[in-house]
Motif scaffolding. Structure first.
Motif, PDB file in Angstrom:
ATOM      1  N   GLU A 421       0.830  -1.206   0.000  1.00 57.51           N
ATOM      2  CA  GLU A 421       0.000   0.000   0.000  1.00 57.51           C
ATOM      3  C   GLU A 421       0.865   1.258   0.000  1.00 57.51           C
ATOM      4  OE1 GLU A 421      -3.433   1.413  -0.763  1.00 57.51           O
ATOM      5  OE2 GLU A 421      -3.457  -0.650  -0.020  1.00 57.51           O
ATOM      6  N   LEU A 422       1.929   1.273   0.804  1.00 59.47           N
ATOM      7  CA  LEU A 422       2.831   2.424   0.819  1.00 59.47           C
ATOM      8  C   LEU A 422       3.507   2.605  -0.530  1.00 59.47           C
ATOM      9  CD1 LEU A 422       4.751   2.596   4.238  1.00 59.47           C
ATOM     10  CD2 LEU A 422       2.931   4.071   3.393  1.00 59.47           C
ATOM     11  N   ALA A 423       3.846   1.494  -1.165  1.00 57.75           N
ATOM     12  CA  ALA A 423       4.495   1.586  -2.478  1.00 57.75           C
ATOM     13  C   ALA A 423       3.565   2.235  -3.502  1.00 57.75           C
ATOM     14  CB  ALA A 423       4.912   0.198  -2.953  1.00 57.75           C
ATOM     15  N   SER A 428       3.326   9.729  -5.177  1.00 54.38           N
ATOM     16  CA  SER A 428       2.764  11.053  -4.890  1.00 54.38           C
ATOM     17  C   SER A 428       3.394  11.715  -3.667  1.00 54.38           C
ATOM     18  CB  SER A 428       1.254  10.934  -4.687  1.00 54.38           C
ATOM     19  OG  SER A 428       0.972  10.064  -3.588  1.00 54.38           O
ATOM     20  N   SER A 429       4.479  11.128  -3.128  1.00 51.76           N
ATOM     21  CA  SER A 429       5.151  11.672  -1.930  1.00 51.76           C
ATOM     22  C   SER A 429       4.139  12.035  -0.845  1.00 51.76           C
ATOM     23  CB  SER A 429       5.995  12.898  -2.300  1.00 51.76           C
ATOM     24  OG  SER A 429       6.986  12.553  -3.229  1.00 51.76           O
ATOM     25  N   PRO A 430       3.475  11.055  -0.287  1.00 55.95           N
ATOM     26  CA  PRO A 430       2.382  11.339   0.654  1.00 55.95           C
ATOM     27  C   PRO A 430       2.860  12.023   1.928  1.00 55.95           C
ATOM     28  CG  PRO A 430       2.989   9.026   0.754  1.00 55.95           C
ATOM     29  CD  PRO A 430       3.744   9.611  -0.405  1.00 55.95           C
ATOM     30  N   ARG A 431       1.975  12.823   2.479  1.00 53.24           N
ATOM     31  CA  ARG A 431       2.173  13.430   3.800  1.00 53.24           C
ATOM     32  C   ARG A 431       1.152  12.762   4.715  1.00 53.24           C
ATOM     33  NH1 ARG A 431       5.144  17.843   3.700  1.00 53.24           N
ATOM     34  NH2 ARG A 431       4.114  18.808   5.488  1.00 53.24           N
ATOM     35  N   ILE A 432       1.654  11.988   5.707  1.00 56.05           N
ATOM     36  CA  ILE A 432       0.810  11.022   6.412  1.00 56.05           C
ATOM     37  C   ILE A 432       0.527  11.472   7.844  1.00 56.05           C
ATOM     38  CG2 ILE A 432       0.583   8.627   7.136  1.00 56.05           C
ATOM     39  CD1 ILE A 432       2.558   7.883   4.928  1.00 56.05           C
ATOM     40  N   PHE A 473       0.408  21.321   7.955  1.00 55.04           N
ATOM     41  CA  PHE A 473       1.011  20.068   7.483  1.00 55.04           C
ATOM     42  C   PHE A 473       0.399  19.631   6.155  1.00 55.04           C
ATOM     43  CE2 PHE A 473       1.185  15.362   7.482  1.00 55.04           C
ATOM     44  CZ  PHE A 473       2.574  15.202   7.515  1.00 55.04           C
ATOM     45  N   SER A 474      -0.899  19.918   5.965  1.00 53.07           N
ATOM     46  CA  SER A 474      -1.623  19.595   4.730  1.00 53.07           C
ATOM     47  C   SER A 474      -1.498  18.115   4.374  1.00 53.07           C
ATOM     48  CB  SER A 474      -1.098  20.452   3.570  1.00 53.07           C
ATOM     49  OG  SER A 474      -1.900  20.261   2.414  1.00 53.07           O
ATOM     50  N   PRO A 475      -2.067  17.222   5.204  1.00 48.76           N
ATOM     51  CA  PRO A 475      -1.911  15.773   4.960  1.00 48.76           C
ATOM     52  C   PRO A 475      -2.617  15.323   3.691  1.00 48.76           C
ATOM     53  CG  PRO A 475      -3.554  16.166   6.654  1.00 48.76           C
ATOM     54  CD  PRO A 475      -2.944  17.505   6.354  1.00 48.76           C
ATOM     55  N   THR A 476      -2.069  14.306   3.079  1.00 45.14           N
ATOM     56  CA  THR A 476      -2.722  13.675   1.922  1.00 45.14           C
ATOM     57  C   THR A 476      -3.294  12.306   2.278  1.00 45.14           C
ATOM     58  OG1 THR A 476      -0.625  12.694   1.197  1.00 45.14           O
ATOM     59  CG2 THR A 476      -1.193  14.859   0.313  1.00 45.14           C
ATOM     60  N   VAL A 477      -2.797  11.704   3.357  1.00 40.22           N
ATOM     61  CA  VAL A 477      -3.245  10.369   3.775  1.00 40.22           C
ATOM     62  C   VAL A 477      -3.301  10.325   5.305  1.00 40.22           C
ATOM     63  CG1 VAL A 477      -2.720   7.904   3.801  1.00 40.22           C
ATOM     64  CG2 VAL A 477      -2.278   9.226   1.739  1.00 40.22           C
ATOM     65  N   ALA A 478      -4.308   9.656   5.835  1.00 38.16           N
ATOM     66  CA  ALA A 478      -4.372   9.353   7.270  1.00 38.16           C
ATOM     67  C   ALA A 478      -4.343   7.835   7.428  1.00 38.16           C
ATOM     68  CB  ALA A 478      -5.632   9.935   7.898  1.00 38.16           C
ATOM     69  N   ILE A 479      -3.587   7.367   8.403  1.00 38.23           N
ATOM     70  CA  ILE A 479      -3.500   5.930   8.685  1.00 38.23           C
ATOM     71  C   ILE A 479      -3.883   5.700  10.140  1.00 38.23           C
ATOM     72  CG2 ILE A 479      -1.997   3.909   8.805  1.00 38.23           C
ATOM     73  CD1 ILE A 479      -0.293   5.120   6.637  1.00 38.23           C
ATOM     74  N   VAL A 480      -4.871   4.839  10.354  1.00 44.33           N
ATOM     75  CA  VAL A 480      -5.282   4.464  11.714  1.00 44.33           C
ATOM     76  C   VAL A 480      -5.516   2.961  11.744  1.00 44.33           C
ATOM     77  CG1 VAL A 480      -6.336   6.681  12.278  1.00 44.33           C
ATOM     78  CG2 VAL A 480      -7.706   4.909  11.199  1.00 44.33           C
ATOM     79  N   PRO A 481      -5.357   2.331  12.897  1.00 41.14           N
ATOM     80  CA  PRO A 481      -5.727   0.913  12.993  1.00 41.14           C
ATOM     81  C   PRO A 481      -7.230   0.745  12.831  1.00 41.14           C
ATOM     82  CG  PRO A 481      -4.309   1.580  14.812  1.00 41.14           C
ATOM     83  CD  PRO A 481      -4.749   2.830  14.127  1.00 41.14           C
ATOM     84  N   ASN A 482      -7.645  -0.442  12.463  1.00 40.95           N
ATOM     85  CA  ASN A 482      -9.069  -0.745  12.440  1.00 40.95           C
ATOM     86  C   ASN A 482      -9.575  -0.791  13.886  1.00 40.95           C
ATOM     87  OD1 ASN A 482     -11.643  -1.643  11.528  1.00 40.95           O
ATOM     88  ND2 ASN A 482     -10.650  -2.664   9.805  1.00 40.95           N
ATOM     89  N   LEU A 657      -6.888   6.347   4.714  1.00 34.66           N
ATOM     90  CA  LEU A 657      -7.898   7.309   4.277  1.00 34.66           C
ATOM     91  C   LEU A 657      -7.216   8.401   3.459  1.00 34.66           C
ATOM     92  CD1 LEU A 657      -8.510   6.686   7.644  1.00 34.66           C
ATOM     93  CD2 LEU A 657     -10.692   7.611   6.859  1.00 34.66           C
ATOM     94  N   ARG A 658      -7.685   8.602   2.241  1.00 33.50           N
ATOM     95  CA  ARG A 658      -7.138   9.672   1.414  1.00 33.50           C
ATOM     96  C   ARG A 658      -7.830  10.986   1.777  1.00 33.50           C
ATOM     97  NH1 ARG A 658      -4.237   9.444  -2.994  1.00 33.50           N
ATOM     98  NH2 ARG A 658      -4.851   7.307  -3.531  1.00 33.50           N
ATOM     99  N   VAL A 659      -7.027  12.035   1.923  1.00 33.22           N
ATOM    100  CA  VAL A 659      -7.553  13.373   2.177  1.00 33.22           C
ATOM    101  C   VAL A 659      -7.632  14.090   0.837  1.00 33.22           C
ATOM    102  CG1 VAL A 659      -7.278  15.518   3.450  1.00 33.22           C
ATOM    103  CG2 VAL A 659      -6.457  13.369   4.443  1.00 33.22           C
ATOM    104  N   GLU A 660      -8.835  14.328   0.376  1.00 32.30           N
ATOM    105  CA  GLU A 660      -9.013  14.935  -0.938  1.00 32.30           C
ATOM    106  C   GLU A 660      -9.019  16.455  -0.802  1.00 32.30           C
ATOM    107  OE1 GLU A 660     -12.648  13.111  -2.183  1.00 32.30           O
ATOM    108  OE2 GLU A 660     -11.625  11.312  -2.926  1.00 32.30           O
ATOM    109  N   HIS A 661      -7.949  17.075  -1.287  1.00 32.72           N
ATOM    110  CA  HIS A 661      -7.835  18.529  -1.238  1.00 32.72           C
ATOM    111  C   HIS A 661      -8.436  19.132  -2.492  1.00 32.72           C
ATOM    112  CE1 HIS A 661      -5.252  18.709   2.323  1.00 32.72           C
ATOM    113  NE2 HIS A 661      -4.715  17.588   1.871  1.00 32.72           N
ATOM    114  N   PRO A 662      -9.120  20.272  -2.359  1.00 30.37           N
ATOM    115  CA  PRO A 662      -9.680  20.926  -3.552  1.00 30.37           C
ATOM    116  C   PRO A 662      -8.566  21.289  -4.536  1.00 30.37           C
ATOM    117  CG  PRO A 662     -10.548  21.889  -1.530  1.00 30.37           C
ATOM    118  CD  PRO A 662      -9.433  20.991  -1.115  1.00 30.37           C
ATOM    119  N   SER A 663      -8.810  21.051  -5.805  1.00 31.76           N
ATOM    120  CA  SER A 663      -7.800  21.363  -6.821  1.00 31.76           C
ATOM    121  C   SER A 663      -7.795  22.853  -7.135  1.00 31.76           C
ATOM    122  CB  SER A 663      -8.089  20.576  -8.093  1.00 31.76           C
ATOM    123  OG  SER A 663      -9.394  20.827  -8.547  1.00 31.76           O
TER     124      SER A 663
END
Length: 663
Positions: A421-423, A428-432, A473-482, A657-663
């Motif tokens: 998943e990280l690969a 897109s050089s994610p900010r997590i 920070f303007s994250p692009t991805v959030a990672i949490v356990p289930n 979870l992808r953080v969708e930023h307005p284009s």
């Protein structure tokens, strides 16, 4: 062949080691994280850092340390979280142990097996150390009995049931004390230097064991009143102290060797008296646990002390060196440790208490052997009965602790899927943003997350400007356990070594219900793992005919079911089935794909219903990004991004979870 005390010592040592091997290996297959969960991941992260560089010059470390420097907290809970994160990404607390665990990781084992190998090495050293220590100080027969007394002991904190840097240092420290404290010959200074460097580098508490060894060496070899200024050979003393001093000086030369956890410091600004009272309360509780649960370690030691005092009073016994000197030194340091302040009360006291208990086990064992040798049948029966009852009670506690630890380490993470998943995100050089740091952040550091900017959310929860920090920070991805509750076997405190999955074990739950089914739903998909024969799932809705879904034998995958009538929105579907060993591991209301197992965009409520005569709890799970983030106390992230958060994967056990930023 005559069975001598030496054979007894070998047998008890083998039994001691085999019990530890079982203690370590039995839970490994059931888990998808190292046996000690967050702690195991922490030590593996440090092992990886040994070979990839302690310096915090990689993206995850730079962003994390910069954040924590801005939101430094005085809240004790948040401060501890921040300290753990900084140590994980930027400090070298245990460099010698890091080298060892890093070498094991280089073999290519997955993290749970790499940590198991390091634990087994520690268990082997612990067995050797305790056997040799008890043999040298109390004799061969007492050593054999002492190992039996200690075998199932669950001593406070790390005790003898953890196999981590602190207990590794303890085990090496016992070997060091025996070697340097012996009177047979002057210890080799070069060997003493090497040993003190290793012990002090395995864990910071190792410095204390080196100092203990020097104290035993000095007190055991001091020449007496007529030559009171004639100390034993100074070379081993200087070599040992230089080994300790090396790790004291090193942080000033290389700052990433942590100075944040010294063994003994003065009391902090709260004052000596408050520090003492803070620790004394914890020490009293620890001592009460020993007396209540491990009385057999002390019982015969008290009898032996009483007999010795009578003989000493009559002039028939003299003060002995060796174990008595060590006991006095340890007791004195235990009192001094009450003036050392750390995050936890009586932290240093608890570590010294383990050595105190080992000494008491030696004294008890020696007294038991002495009384046994009196050849009194009644006395022998009393000793055997007392020992059997005591050891069985300790075994019961020990056995329960295995399952307690197994159920407590509840997150499930599949590292191969996580790396994949990280690969996919790497381009897109994610900010997590990490919604939890004990598991998800450490798993990421082990599996490629070092290369991406990181925002450890729990480290900033008390910051007054948290929302501004997140926006900057303007994250692009959030990672949490289930949801932790989705690990049903652990949630229900099931005492089994069965493999843990995220899902509902059909052997435990008699049915499950699906509430708030989306409107116009006609088809429903279940991901079922069926290791047994074919069975059927009956789907029913109020006022409608039932539909049956057949699950083939050996099925592992998605099964398509049909509802009795299309849902109008908000209905409840009841799924029932015969007693079965299968698992429900996913649900979907649309054609599923391999990366998402649960219906995060539906708002579904899943309720697992267990038989009324069982001890299991009702299990209720709400599947939505909002519910998941609030479950992990990430309300601010939801307030900021809300509907722009979309689950893109949960197949690794962690939810992306992808953080969708307005284009």
């Amino acid at each position: 062949m005559k069975f001598s005390p030496f054979h007894c010592l070998i047998a008890s040592s083998v039994f001691f080691l085999l019990c530890r091997c079982f203690f370590i290996l039995a839970p490994v297959n059931a888990l998808e994280v190292p046996r000690l969960g967050d702690d195991g991941l922490f030590y593996l992260v440090k092992g990886k850092a040994f070979y990839e560089g302690y310096l915090p010059d990689y993206p995850a470390a730079k962003s994390t340390t910069a954040l924590i420097s801005r939101v430094k907290s005085s809240d004790p809970t948040t401060s501890l979280v921040q300290w753990k994160i900084v140590v994980a990404v930027a400090d070298a607390l245990t460099p010698v142990y890091d080298m060892l665990s890093g070498m094991i990781l280089k073999i290519g084992l997955e993290s749970k097996w790499a940590f198991a190998v390091s634990e087994l090495l520690c268990a082997a050293v612990m067995t050797l150390a305790l056997a040799w220590f008890l043999f040298q100080f109390f004799g061969v027969a007492a050593a054999a009995v002492g190992l039996v007394l200690l075998n199932f002991a669950i001593l406070p904190n790390q005790g003898l049931h953890y196999f981590i840097p602190s207990t590794f240092a303890f085990s090496l420290g016992l070997l060091f004390i025996v070697y340097i404290g012996r009177r047979v010959a002057i210890p080799n200074p070069w060997f003493v230097l090497f040993g003190s460097l290793c012990i002090s580098g395995v864990h910071l508490i190792g410095k204390l064991y080196v100092v203990l060894g020097v104290a035993v060496y000095v007190t055991s070899n001091f020449k007496g009143r007529a030559n009171r200024f004639r100390f034993p050979d100074r070379r081993p003393i200087l070599a040992a102290l230089f080994g300790v001093l090396f790790w004291v000086i090193l942080p000033f030369l290389a700052p990433y060797f942590s100075r944040s956890f010294p063994v003994f410091t003065g009391a902090d600004e709260s004052g000596l008296l408050k520090t003492f009272l803070f620790n004394a309360s914890g020490a009293r509780q620890l001592a009460a646990v020993i007396v209540r649960d491990h009385y057999y370690l002390l019982f015969f030691a008290v009898i032996g002390l009483f007999n010795w005092l009578i003989a000493f009073w009559k002039g028939k016994r003299r003060f002995e060196s060796g174990s008595s000197h060590l006991l006095m030194i340890v007791s004195g340091l235990m009192i001094l440790s009450l003036f050392h302040k750390f995050f936890y009360p009586a932290e240093s006291f608890s570590r010294l208490l383990v050595l105190f208990c080992v000494l008491q086990a030696g004294y008890s064992a020696r007294e038991m052997v002495r009384l046994w040798d009196l050849r009194n049948v009644g006395l022998r029966l009393a000793i055997a009965g007392f020992g059997t009852v005591s050891i069985f009670g300790a075994y019961t506690q020990w056995w329960g602790y295995i399952f307690g630890n197994l159920n407590f380490r509840s997150p499930i993470v599949y590292e191969n899927e996580f790396r994949w998943e990280l690969a996919q995100l790497a381009q897109s050089s994610p900010r997590i943003v990490y919604g939890e740091t004990d598991f998800s952040f450490r798993v990421a550091l082990l599996n490629g997350g070092r290369d991406f900017a990181a925002f450890p959310y729990p480290a900033a929860t008390t910051a007054p400007n948290l929302k501004q920090e997140l926006e900057a920070f303007s994250p692009t991805v959030a990672i949490v356990p289930n949801f932790s509750d989705l690990n049903s076997l652990s949630f229900q405190k099931t005492e089994t070594f069965q493999t843990r999955y995220l899902g509902i074990p059909l052997a435990l739950a008699e049915r499950f219900t699906l509430s708030h089914v989306p409107e116009k739903t006609k088809e429903i998909y279940f991901f079922v793992e069926n290791s047994g024969p074919q069975f059927s799932i009956t789907l029913s809705m109020q006022g409608s005919k039932k539909r049956v879904l057949e699950v083939p034998a050996g099925m592992r995958g998605w099964c398509l079911g049909t509802l009795p009538v299309p849902a109008l929105g908000g209905e409840t579907v009841v799924a029932s089935y015969p007693h079965n060993s299968g698992w429900l591991r996913g649900i979907s209301f649309a054609r599923p794909h391999g990366r998402i197992f649960w219906p995060w965009d539906s708002g579904l409520r899943l309720t697992a219903v267990y038989p009324e005569d069982s001890t299991h709890r009702l299990q209720v799970l709400d599947f939505s990004p909002e519910a998941l983030l609030k479950y992990w106390d990430m309300g601010n992230l939801w307030e900021l991004y809300g509907k722009r958060l979309r689950v893109i994967s949960d197949h690794s056990g962690l939810v992306f979870l992808r953080v969708e930023h307005p284009s």
